[in-house]
Design an enzyme around this catalytic site. Structure first.
Site, mmCIF file in Angstrom:
data_model
loop_
_atom_site.group_PDB
_atom_site.id
_atom_site.type_symbol
_atom_site.label_atom_id
_atom_site.label_comp_id
_atom_site.label_asym_id
_atom_site.label_seq_id
_atom_site.Cartn_x
_atom_site.Cartn_y
_atom_site.Cartn_z
ATOM 1 N N GLU A 54 0.890 -1.216 -0.073
ATOM 2 C CA GLU A 54 0.055 0.198 -0.081
ATOM 3 C C GLU A 54 0.714 1.262 -0.110
ATOM 4 O O GLU A 54 1.398 1.455 0.968
ATOM 5 C CB GLU A 54 -1.100 -0.008 1.159
ATOM 6 C CG GLU A 54 -1.795 1.223 1.296
ATOM 7 C CD GLU A 54 -2.644 1.065 2.379
ATOM 8 O OE1 GLU A 54 -3.210 -0.084 2.760
ATOM 9 O OE2 GLU A 54 -3.398 2.077 2.896
ATOM 10 N N LYS A 79 -6.909 -1.348 11.615
ATOM 11 C CA LYS A 79 -6.194 -2.003 10.416
ATOM 12 C C LYS A 79 -4.963 -0.774 10.100
ATOM 13 O O LYS A 79 -3.870 -1.159 9.669
ATOM 14 C CB LYS A 79 -7.352 -1.642 9.284
ATOM 15 C CG LYS A 79 -6.625 -2.263 7.892
ATOM 16 C CD LYS A 79 -6.128 -1.282 7.078
ATOM 17 C CE LYS A 79 -5.862 -1.655 5.613
ATOM 18 N NZ LYS A 79 -5.122 -0.943 4.879
ATOM 19 N N ASP A 132 5.211 -14.390 11.208
ATOM 20 C CA ASP A 132 3.847 -15.210 10.920
ATOM 21 C C ASP A 132 2.630 -13.956 10.947
ATOM 22 O O ASP A 132 2.045 -13.806 12.101
ATOM 23 C CB ASP A 132 3.436 -16.361 11.486
ATOM 24 C CG ASP A 132 2.207 -16.690 10.791
ATOM 25 O OD1 ASP A 132 1.255 -16.126 10.532
ATOM 26 O OD2 ASP A 132 1.843 -18.217 11.279
ATOM 27 N N HIS A 192 -2.727 10.283 -0.185
ATOM 28 C CA HIS A 192 -2.953 8.876 -0.422
ATOM 29 C C HIS A 192 -2.862 8.741 -2.037
ATOM 30 O O HIS A 192 -1.983 8.224 -2.621
ATOM 31 C CB HIS A 192 -4.190 8.471 -0.077
ATOM 32 C CG HIS A 192 -4.387 6.954 0.002
ATOM 33 N ND1 HIS A 192 -3.578 6.048 0.904
ATOM 34 C CD2 HIS A 192 -4.921 6.088 -1.039
ATOM 35 C CE1 HIS A 192 -3.834 4.691 0.596
ATOM 36 N NE2 HIS A 192 -4.530 4.854 -0.294
HETATM 37 C C1 MEV Z 1 -5.837 2.993 5.317
HETATM 38 O O1 MEV Z 1 -5.056 1.852 4.829
HETATM 39 C C2 MEV Z 1 -5.885 2.989 6.757
HETATM 40 C C3 MEV Z 1 -6.915 4.161 7.422
HETATM 41 O O2 MEV Z 1 -7.985 3.804 6.664
HETATM 42 C C4 MEV Z 1 -6.692 3.951 8.973
HETATM 43 C C5 MEV Z 1 -7.746 4.645 9.660
HETATM 44 O O3 MEV Z 1 -8.828 4.905 9.014
HETATM 45 O O4 MEV Z 1 -7.396 4.976 10.804
HETATM 46 C C6 MEV Z 1 -6.349 5.313 7.000
#
Ligand code: MEV
Length: 438
Positions: free
Chosen positions: A86, A280, A296, A393
């Protein structure tokens, strides 16, 4: 792909690589010839290493190996290897690492390193009476594993303790929870070997003991390590004066920024939908280090998500603490990592990643991975409560779009220049390239 029975491939694993590719070519529906693409990513010198990592290997799947420099953790600087697909994760981690290096750095500590294994068995008796035998059984089981555990004991690891439990909602299903320390190895093979050695000894003890056997025989169900390791825990924090948050606050006054940041984290504590995305973002950093170091990531993800739900609902793994004018941000999570054994030794890039980190102990790697997770999450939440994430992004994603559109170097340069202060989207970039080409 045709799903009829004639297309079931028999004995695939026994075929040579060439034969495998020949069969796949017949059912391949891509635009290019399959073999040249697969051949192109075969390693010219070290392919045997990759062939040995998995089965039915026909090529390699490349991911970028990047460095997020300047992580100051407990006063020591690390240049952290990250493997991730990413775009923006490494840039966000690097920026946050440099920011926090100037503001006290990451302060991390390993709370404990206990790992768990479980032996499940069915039996008609009561947990209380099993517990009366716990000391005898513990000694017996420890002795049964002497030959397996002696090396681990030399490295300050080994079998730590035993506890009988009944499995909730299952009348006759019991579990022996066994705790281990595995020094610098992840320890999966050690734990599973111990558990499989202990199982017949445990069942034999129950079935030979008069007062236990009075309830009928015990039968083995299964024995396996648990990826839930709430006592293999690391904590990593950053803190600074609220006024120092200016580089992340953008146009907001720093107090308002800190307040919004705290609210965003509180939302992730109380709302599982948001908590999942929030966590995430933490794993963007952690998984990248885990992959780079040959650990892992499925095990780590499973354990940490279970930990995030330990209070009965899925919650953020981070917490904000405001003390007067001090902003403090803490990540706590289980990370059962290893720095010896497994892929850490056999994958040349995993080995190199660990060397770049100065060959850390497993505990040190837990702190490094946690710092990467906190850095990425801090950057993400800071963007979310200010500009939103798309601006940065999509800028970084522009290179991927240009590659997808087969742009030449000249087209790339012109597009990057044209989109310097513009919103990037696939359709806008495509339109721009088409215009250049016409
Ligand atoms: C994107 O890979 C991760 C985010 O969605 C994390 C978040 O929303 O805190 C930007």
């Amino acid at each position: 792909m045709n799903s009829s029975k004639e297309n079931i491939i028999k004995g695939f694993s026994k075929l040579s690589r060439e034969e495998k590719i020949e069969i796949l070519t017949k059912v391949y529906s891509g635009d290019n010839d399959l073999k040249p693409i697969l051949d192109r990513y075969i390693h010219p010198k070290d392919q045997h290493l990759f062939n040995d990592i998995s089965e039915n290997v026909i090529s390699n799947y490349y991911l970028p190996f990047s460095i997020a420099p300047n992580f100051s953790i407990n006063g020591k600087i690390y240049n952290v290897p990250m493997v991730i697909e990413e775009s923006s994760v490494v840039a966000a981690a690097s920026k946050a690492a440099s920011f926090w290096a100037k503001n006290g750095g990451f302060v991390a500590r390993v709370i404990d390193t206990l790992k768990n294994g479980q032996i499940f068995f069915s039996w008609q008796g009561h947990i209380e009476i099993l517990r009366e035998h716990q000391d005898n059984i513990s000694t017996l089981l420890k002795n049964s594993c002497k030959s397996i555990s002696q090396n681990m004991e030399k490295r300050d690891g080994g079998i730590h303790s035993f506890e009988f439990k009944k499995v909730d909602n299952m009348e006759t299903t019991f579990m022996l929870l066994v705790k281990f320390r595995t020094a610098d190895s992840m320890g999966a093979n050690f734990i599973n070997s111990c558990l499989e050695t202990m199982t017949p000894v445990l069942l034999n003890y129950i079935n030979q003991s008069e007062d236990l056997n009075a309830f009928g025989s015990a039968h083995k169900i299964m024995a396996i390590l648990s990826n839930y390791t709430p006592e293999c825990l690391v904590e990593c924090k950053v803190s600074c004066s609220i006024s120092h948050l200016a580089p992340y606050a953008g146009e907001l006054p720093t107090e308002i920024f800190a307040d919004r940041f705290e609210t965003a984290v509180n939302i992730a504590i109380n709302d599982p939908y948001r908590a999942t995305t929030h966590n995430k973002g933490i794993f963007n950093g952690i998984d990248a280090v885990i992959l780079a170091s040959g650990n892992d990531f499925r095990a780590i993800e499973a354990g940490a998500h279970a930990y995030a739900a330990k209070n009965g609902s899925y919650q953020s793994l981070t917490r904000v603490n405001m003390r007067g004018n001090i902003f403090e941000y803490t990540l706590t999570l289980p990370l059962a990592l290893g720095t010896v054994g497994g892929l850490t030794n056999t994958h040349p890039m995993a080995k190199t990643a660990l060397e770049l980190l100065g060959n850390p102990s497993a505990s040190e790697l837990m702190m490094i991975a946690a710092a990467a997770g906190l850095a990425n999450n801090f950057a993400a939440v800071a963007s979310l409560v200010t500009t939103g994430i798309q601006k940065g992004h999509m800028k970084l994603h522009l290179s991927n779009l240009l590659n997808a559109l087969n742009a030449s170097e000249e087209e790339k340069n012109k597009t990057k220049h044209a989109f310097e202060n513009k919103t990037v989207s696939y359709s806008l970039v495509e339109q721009f390239i088409n215009k250049l080409r016409s």
